[in-house]
Design a protein around this motif. Structure first.
Motif, short mmCIF file in Angstrom:
data_model
loop_
_atom_site.label_atom_id
_atom_site.label_comp_id
_atom_site.label_asym_id
_atom_site.label_seq_id
_atom_site.Cartn_x
_atom_site.Cartn_y
_atom_site.Cartn_z
N PRO A 164 1.11 -1.30 0.07
CA PRO A 164 0.21 -0.64 -0.03
C PRO A 164 1.07 1.34 -0.05
N LEU A 165 0.30 2.57 -0.02
CA LEU A 165 1.37 3.54 0.01
C LEU A 165 1.44 4.14 1.33
N ARG A 166 2.41 4.12 1.84
CA ARG A 166 3.17 4.45 2.85
C ARG A 166 3.69 5.41 3.04
N SER A 167 3.47 6.95 3.93
CA SER A 167 4.34 8.36 3.51
C SER A 167 4.17 8.33 5.14
N VAL A 168 4.43 9.59 5.20
CA VAL A 168 4.68 10.62 6.30
C VAL A 168 4.49 11.71 5.65
N ILE A 169 3.96 11.73 4.14
CA ILE A 169 3.16 13.07 3.75
C ILE A 169 1.61 13.46 4.12
N TRP A 170 1.05 13.20 5.32
CA TRP A 170 -0.66 13.18 4.75
C TRP A 170 -0.66 14.51 4.97
N GLN A 171 -0.57 14.80 5.12
CA GLN A 171 -1.21 16.95 5.50
C GLN A 171 -1.76 17.10 4.71
N PHE A 172 -2.22 16.79 3.31
CA PHE A 172 -3.11 17.05 2.38
C PHE A 172 -4.19 16.47 2.37
N ALA A 173 -4.75 14.83 2.51
CA ALA A 173 -5.75 14.51 2.65
C ALA A 173 -6.59 15.06 2.67
N GLY A 174 -7.57 14.58 1.83
CA GLY A 174 -9.11 15.50 1.59
C GLY A 174 -8.72 16.51 1.26
N THR A 175 -7.53 17.23 1.11
CA THR A 175 -7.57 18.51 -0.46
C THR A 175 -7.88 18.38 -1.19
N PRO A 176 -7.75 19.22 -2.19
CA PRO A 176 -8.07 19.38 -3.58
C PRO A 176 -6.44 19.37 -3.91
N VAL A 177 -6.38 18.58 -4.65
CA VAL A 177 -5.28 18.23 -6.13
C VAL A 177 -4.81 19.64 -6.85
N PRO A 178 -3.82 20.62 -6.61
CA PRO A 178 -3.65 21.66 -8.07
C PRO A 178 -4.30 22.01 -8.81
N ASP A 179 -4.86 22.39 -9.77
CA ASP A 179 -4.66 21.92 -11.06
C ASP A 179 -3.69 22.29 -11.82
N ASP A 180 -3.03 22.24 -11.67
CA ASP A 180 -1.69 22.90 -12.53
C ASP A 180 -0.87 20.50 -12.55
N LEU A 181 -1.32 20.50 -11.29
CA LEU A 181 -0.92 19.05 -10.95
C LEU A 181 -1.70 18.46 -11.58
N LEU A 182 -2.93 18.44 -11.35
CA LEU A 182 -4.02 17.39 -12.38
C LEU A 182 -4.06 17.42 -13.84
N GLY A 183 -3.76 18.77 -14.27
CA GLY A 183 -2.99 19.34 -15.55
C GLY A 183 -1.98 17.56 -16.07
N ASP A 184 -1.12 17.85 -15.20
CA ASP A 184 0.32 17.52 -15.62
C ASP A 184 -0.26 15.71 -15.75
N VAL A 185 -1.25 15.16 -14.46
CA VAL A 185 -1.72 13.62 -14.54
C VAL A 185 -2.26 13.37 -15.30
N ARG A 186 -3.33 14.11 -15.84
CA ARG A 186 -4.76 13.70 -16.97
C ARG A 186 -3.37 13.81 -18.37
N ARG A 187 -2.36 14.55 -18.45
CA ARG A 187 -1.77 14.29 -20.03
C ARG A 187 -0.33 12.55 -19.51
N VAL A 188 0.30 12.55 -18.22
CA VAL A 188 0.96 11.42 -18.05
C VAL A 188 -0.14 10.39 -18.09
N ALA A 189 -1.50 10.53 -17.62
CA ALA A 189 -2.14 8.74 -17.58
C ALA A 189 -3.09 8.45 -19.25
N GLY A 190 -2.81 9.40 -20.38
CA GLY A 190 -3.23 8.71 -21.69
C GLY A 190 -1.84 8.45 -21.88
N GLU A 191 -0.41 9.43 -21.53
CA GLU A 191 0.51 8.24 -22.30
C GLU A 191 1.46 6.81 -21.75
#
Length: 240
Positions: A164-191
Motif C-alpha cells: 500500500p501507499l506508505r508515507s509521512v506526508i498525509w497533511q494534504f489528505a482530503g484537500t484538492p489537488v492543484p489544477d496544474d498538477l491535475l493537468g500533468d497527471v491527465r497528460r501522463v495518464a494517457g501516455e
C-alpha cells in the motif's frame, strides 16, 4: 576535468561514464555505493544500487528494486515533478543496477524539518507518491539540496501491486489537488496507456504494474483530492 554536479540532466554521463567505487553508504537497507562517474572530461558523484545487493521482500518481486528507481525517475520526468535526480539503468562494478546523480544536500534537513515553512512544496511529492504507489516515503527521502530545491530519492519500493501507499506526508489528505498538477497527471495518464512513456516504463516494470500506474493516475483525476490513509500500516518505518 569538469565537475557536472550542477548540470540539470547528466543522464548521458551517468549512462556511459566509467564508474569508480568510492565507498559503501552506511545506513541503507540494501547495498548502496557512492561512486564517481567520469568520461575523461567530466565527472559526477552518484549513488549506485546494484541488483545483487537487494534484500528480498515479500511484497515486491525479487531483484526489481533497482528498476523501480529508474522507473520513478522516468515517471517524474514525464510529469515534470517532483525533482528526482537523474537515474539510469546500467552495468557497474557489482553488476547491473540503478545509478543516480548524488544530491549535495544539508543532512540536517528533511520533511519533518521543512514542512513548517515549505509545506506547499511537498504537494507534488505527495501527488507523485499516489500515482507511483510509493510504499516507503520516509521523511529522510526528501532532501534540501544546496541549490534550494527539494529532491525526492529512494523510490525502490514504488509501483507495487500489493504494497500500500506508505508515507509521512498525509497533511494534504482530503484537500484538492492543484489544477496544474491535475493537468500533468491527465497528460501522463494517457501516455501510460500508449506511447513512448508506456514503452519506457514497460522496459522496467511488468505490464500489470504499468497498467496499475495508469489506473492510479486516472483515479486521482476522478477524485481530484489527495487520498486519506487506507487500512493497515500506512506509515513507513523508520519514519525518518
Amino acid at each position: 576535468m569538469t565537475d557536472v554536479r550542477a548540470e540539470a540532466e547528466p543522464v548521458d554521463l551517468l549512462a556511459e561514464g566509467e564508474i569508480r567505487l568510492l565507498g559503501l553508504l552506511a545506513g541503507a537497507s540494501n547495498h548502496t555505493f557512492l561512486v564517481e562517474v567520469a568520461d575523461g572530461e567530466r565527472s559526477i558523484q552518484a549513488v549506485y544500487k546494484p541488483r545483487r545487493g537487494e534484500r528480498p521482500l515479500w511484497d515486491f518481486p525479487k531483484w526489481t528494486l533497482h528498476r523501480r528507481e529508474v522507473a520513478a525517475y522516468r515517471l517524474a520526468e514525464g510529469l515534470g515533478w517532483p525533482a528526482v535526480p537523474a537515474t539510469v539503468l546500467r552495468d557497474g562494478p557489482a553488476g547491473v543496477g540503478a545509478v543516480q546523480a548524488f544530491v549535495d544536500a544539508d543532512p540536517s534537513e528533511h520533511f519533518f524539518t521543512l514542512r513548517t515553512l515549505r509545506l506547499d512544496d511537498f504537494r507534488p511529492v505527495a501527488a507523485f507518491d499516489v500515482v507511483a504507489n510509493n510504499a516507503d516515503r520516509k521523511s529522510g527521502h526528501c532532501l534540501l539540496g544546496r541549490d534550494g530545491r527539494i529532491w525526492s530519492i529512494d523510490h525502490g519500493l514504488c509501483f507495487g501491486t500489493r504494497a500500500p501507499l506508505r508515507s509521512v506526508i498525509w497533511q494534504f489528505a482530503g484537500t484538492p489537488v492543484p489544477d496544474d498538477l491535475l493537468g500533468d497527471v491527465r497528460r501522463v495518464a494517457g501516455e501510460l496507456r500508449s506511447g513512448p512513456l508506456r514503452e519506457a516504463m514497460a522496459e522496467l516494470l511488468s505490464v500489470a504494474e504499468v497498467d496499475a500506474t495508469a489506473e492510479r493516475a486516472e483515479a486521482l483525476l476522478a477524485e481530484k483530492v489527495f487520498p486519506f490513509p487506507g487500512a493497515g500500516r500506512t506509515h513507513p518505518w523508520p519514519l525518518v
